[in-house]
Scaffold this motif. Structure first.
Motif, mmCIF file in Angstrom:
data_model
loop_
_atom_site.group_PDB
_atom_site.id
_atom_site.type_symbol
_atom_site.label_atom_id
_atom_site.label_comp_id
_atom_site.label_asym_id
_atom_site.label_seq_id
_atom_site.Cartn_x
_atom_site.Cartn_y
_atom_site.Cartn_z
ATOM 1 N N PRO A 80 0.821 -1.226 0.000
ATOM 2 C CA PRO A 80 0.000 0.000 0.000
ATOM 3 C C PRO A 80 0.852 1.271 0.000
ATOM 4 C CG PRO A 80 -0.760 -1.509 1.703
ATOM 5 C CD PRO A 80 0.502 -2.081 1.135
ATOM 6 N N ALA A 81 1.969 1.263 0.745
ATOM 7 C CA ALA A 81 2.839 2.445 0.779
ATOM 8 C C ALA A 81 3.364 2.757 -0.617
ATOM 9 C CB ALA A 81 4.002 2.220 1.748
ATOM 10 N N ARG A 82 3.802 1.721 -1.314
ATOM 11 C CA ARG A 82 4.314 1.900 -2.669
ATOM 12 C C ARG A 82 3.215 2.415 -3.602
ATOM 13 N NH1 ARG A 82 5.767 -2.980 -3.403
ATOM 14 N NH2 ARG A 82 7.711 -2.717 -2.292
ATOM 15 N N ALA A 83 2.020 1.873 -3.444
ATOM 16 C CA ALA A 83 0.902 2.237 -4.326
ATOM 17 C C ALA A 83 0.529 3.710 -4.213
ATOM 18 C CB ALA A 83 -0.311 1.365 -4.028
ATOM 19 N N VAL A 84 0.713 4.297 -3.038
ATOM 20 C CA VAL A 84 0.340 5.703 -2.851
ATOM 21 C C VAL A 84 1.548 6.629 -2.764
ATOM 22 C CG1 VAL A 84 -1.901 5.152 -1.824
ATOM 23 C CG2 VAL A 84 0.084 5.491 -0.335
ATOM 24 N N GLY A 85 2.721 6.122 -3.142
ATOM 25 C CA GLY A 85 3.904 6.970 -3.227
ATOM 26 C C GLY A 85 4.582 7.293 -1.915
ATOM 27 N N LEU A 86 4.417 6.452 -0.893
ATOM 28 C CA LEU A 86 5.070 6.678 0.396
ATOM 29 C C LEU A 86 6.305 5.793 0.498
ATOM 30 C CD1 LEU A 86 1.912 6.860 2.691
ATOM 31 C CD2 LEU A 86 3.264 8.759 1.780
ATOM 32 N N GLY A 87 7.300 6.085 -0.325
ATOM 33 C CA GLY A 87 8.509 5.282 -0.402
ATOM 34 C C GLY A 87 9.314 5.224 0.874
ATOM 35 N N ASP A 88 9.094 6.177 1.795
ATOM 36 C CA ASP A 88 9.836 6.157 3.055
ATOM 37 C C ASP A 88 9.263 5.139 4.040
ATOM 38 O OD1 ASP A 88 7.476 7.571 3.565
ATOM 39 O OD2 ASP A 88 8.437 8.994 4.923
ATOM 40 N N ARG A 89 8.237 4.388 3.636
ATOM 41 C CA ARG A 89 7.616 3.406 4.533
ATOM 42 C C ARG A 89 7.565 2.006 3.941
ATOM 43 N NH1 ARG A 89 3.258 8.012 5.609
ATOM 44 N NH2 ARG A 89 4.941 9.462 5.864
ATOM 45 N N GLU A 90 8.249 1.801 2.840
ATOM 46 C CA GLU A 90 8.191 0.493 2.178
ATOM 47 C C GLU A 90 9.025 -0.568 2.875
ATOM 48 O OE1 GLU A 90 8.797 0.441 -2.055
ATOM 49 O OE2 GLU A 90 7.996 2.452 -2.218
ATOM 50 N N THR A 91 10.115 -0.182 3.522
ATOM 51 C CA THR A 91 11.008 -1.139 4.166
ATOM 52 C C THR A 91 11.509 -0.581 5.491
ATOM 53 O OG1 THR A 91 12.934 -0.231 3.045
ATOM 54 C CG2 THR A 91 11.848 -2.075 1.967
ATOM 55 N N ILE A 92 12.083 -1.474 6.277
ATOM 56 C CA ILE A 92 12.721 -1.061 7.529
ATOM 57 C C ILE A 92 14.205 -0.907 7.218
ATOM 58 C CG2 ILE A 92 13.214 -1.693 9.918
ATOM 59 C CD1 ILE A 92 10.689 -3.525 9.720
ATOM 60 N N ALA A 93 14.683 0.331 7.252
ATOM 61 C CA ALA A 93 16.081 0.613 6.929
ATOM 62 C C ALA A 93 16.470 1.970 7.511
ATOM 63 C CB ALA A 93 16.281 0.613 5.411
ATOM 64 N N PRO A 94 17.759 2.165 7.778
ATOM 65 C CA PRO A 94 18.209 3.460 8.293
ATOM 66 C C PRO A 94 17.781 4.599 7.371
ATOM 67 C CG PRO A 94 19.984 1.850 8.403
ATOM 68 C CD PRO A 94 18.864 1.215 7.617
ATOM 69 N N GLY A 95 17.313 5.688 7.985
ATOM 70 C CA GLY A 95 16.914 6.867 7.243
ATOM 71 C C GLY A 95 15.463 6.872 6.788
ATOM 72 N N LEU A 96 14.772 5.736 6.931
ATOM 73 C CA LEU A 96 13.362 5.686 6.554
ATOM 74 C C LEU A 96 12.495 5.913 7.786
ATOM 75 C CD1 LEU A 96 13.335 2.802 3.940
ATOM 76 C CD2 LEU A 96 13.609 5.250 3.603
ATOM 77 N N ARG A 97 11.224 6.097 7.596
ATOM 78 C CA ARG A 97 10.321 6.540 8.646
ATOM 79 C C ARG A 97 10.240 5.593 9.838
ATOM 80 N NH1 ARG A 97 5.078 10.064 8.472
ATOM 81 N NH2 ARG A 97 4.185 9.410 10.439
ATOM 82 N N ALA A 98 10.185 4.303 9.606
ATOM 83 C CA ALA A 98 10.200 3.299 10.675
ATOM 84 C C ALA A 98 8.997 3.362 11.617
ATOM 85 C CB ALA A 98 11.502 3.360 11.467
ATOM 86 N N ASP A 99 7.801 3.407 11.077
ATOM 87 C CA ASP A 99 6.605 3.239 11.894
ATOM 88 C C ASP A 99 6.414 1.733 12.064
ATOM 89 O OD1 ASP A 99 6.249 5.961 11.817
ATOM 90 O OD2 ASP A 99 4.696 5.905 10.286
ATOM 91 N N LEU A 100 6.461 1.260 13.291
ATOM 92 C CA LEU A 100 6.433 -0.175 13.560
ATOM 93 C C LEU A 100 5.441 -0.511 14.661
ATOM 94 C CD1 LEU A 100 10.295 -0.727 13.713
ATOM 95 C CD2 LEU A 100 8.796 -1.281 11.805
ATOM 96 N N VAL A 101 4.986 -1.749 14.631
ATOM 97 C CA VAL A 101 4.122 -2.274 15.686
ATOM 98 C C VAL A 101 4.752 -3.579 16.155
ATOM 99 C CG1 VAL A 101 1.817 -3.141 16.248
ATOM 100 C CG2 VAL A 101 2.068 -1.266 14.627
ATOM 101 N N ARG A 102 5.001 -3.691 17.462
ATOM 102 C CA ARG A 102 5.500 -4.951 18.029
ATOM 103 C C ARG A 102 4.297 -5.755 18.477
ATOM 104 N NH1 ARG A 102 7.120 -6.679 23.160
ATOM 105 N NH2 ARG A 102 6.961 -4.570 23.979
ATOM 106 N N VAL A 103 4.223 -6.987 17.999
ATOM 107 C CA VAL A 103 3.031 -7.813 18.183
ATOM 108 C C VAL A 103 3.410 -9.165 18.763
ATOM 109 C CG1 VAL A 103 1.096 -8.889 16.962
ATOM 110 C CG2 VAL A 103 1.934 -6.674 16.224
ATOM 111 N N GLN A 104 2.559 -9.672 19.633
ATOM 112 C CA GLN A 104 2.706 -11.039 20.137
ATOM 113 C C GLN A 104 1.470 -11.823 19.709
ATOM 114 O OE1 GLN A 104 3.410 -11.326 24.322
ATOM 115 N NE2 GLN A 104 2.943 -13.493 24.387
#
Length: 134
Positions: A80-104
């Protein structure tokens, strides 16, 4: 099915509501998300009318041995991020936005609808731009 096949043939993303997948099919008798996923046509799962359903669908796909967690997560995050042009959220990597959810995961017993059982995600932490916010 015809619309999804035609759209994919023209390079379009196929989006379906995650509740369709969580409940095991369409509530109105339309094509099941699992059917399109099995054919390689489904690229994005949306929240539709149940906001928790994208996360739940990722874990249920894994419990059903349909997709590994990483592939399921792409349906609700990178694709979905790629589809709407939010390239800073496509992967987990240094310099990217890094919105994450820790789940059990919390596993529930099998029933007629889910022979492998239900896997319910329990959110344990939320990170926004790399900082814990909940």
């Amino acid at each position: 099915m015809a619309a999804a096949t035609a759209a994919a043939g023209h390079g379009q993303q196929i989006v379906m509501g995650a509740p369709n997948l969580v409940r095991g099919g369409s509530q109105s008798g339309n094509v099941a998300a699992s059917e399109l996923l099995g054919l390689g046509l489904l690229t994005i799962l949306s929240s539709d009318y149940v906001p928790s359903s994208p996360l739940q669908s990722v874990f249920q796909l894994n419990a059903d041995s349909t997709l590994p967690l990483t592939a399921g997560a792409k349906l609700v995050s990178a694709n979905p991020a790629r589809a709407v042009g939010l390239g800073d959220r496509e992967t987990i990597a240094p310099g990217l936005r890094a919105d994450l959810v820790r789940v059990q995961p919390h596993d529930l017993p099998a029933d007629g609808a889910r022979p492998n059982g239900h896997r319910i995600p329990v959110v344990r932490a939320v990170y926004r731009r790399g900082e814990r916010v909940a």
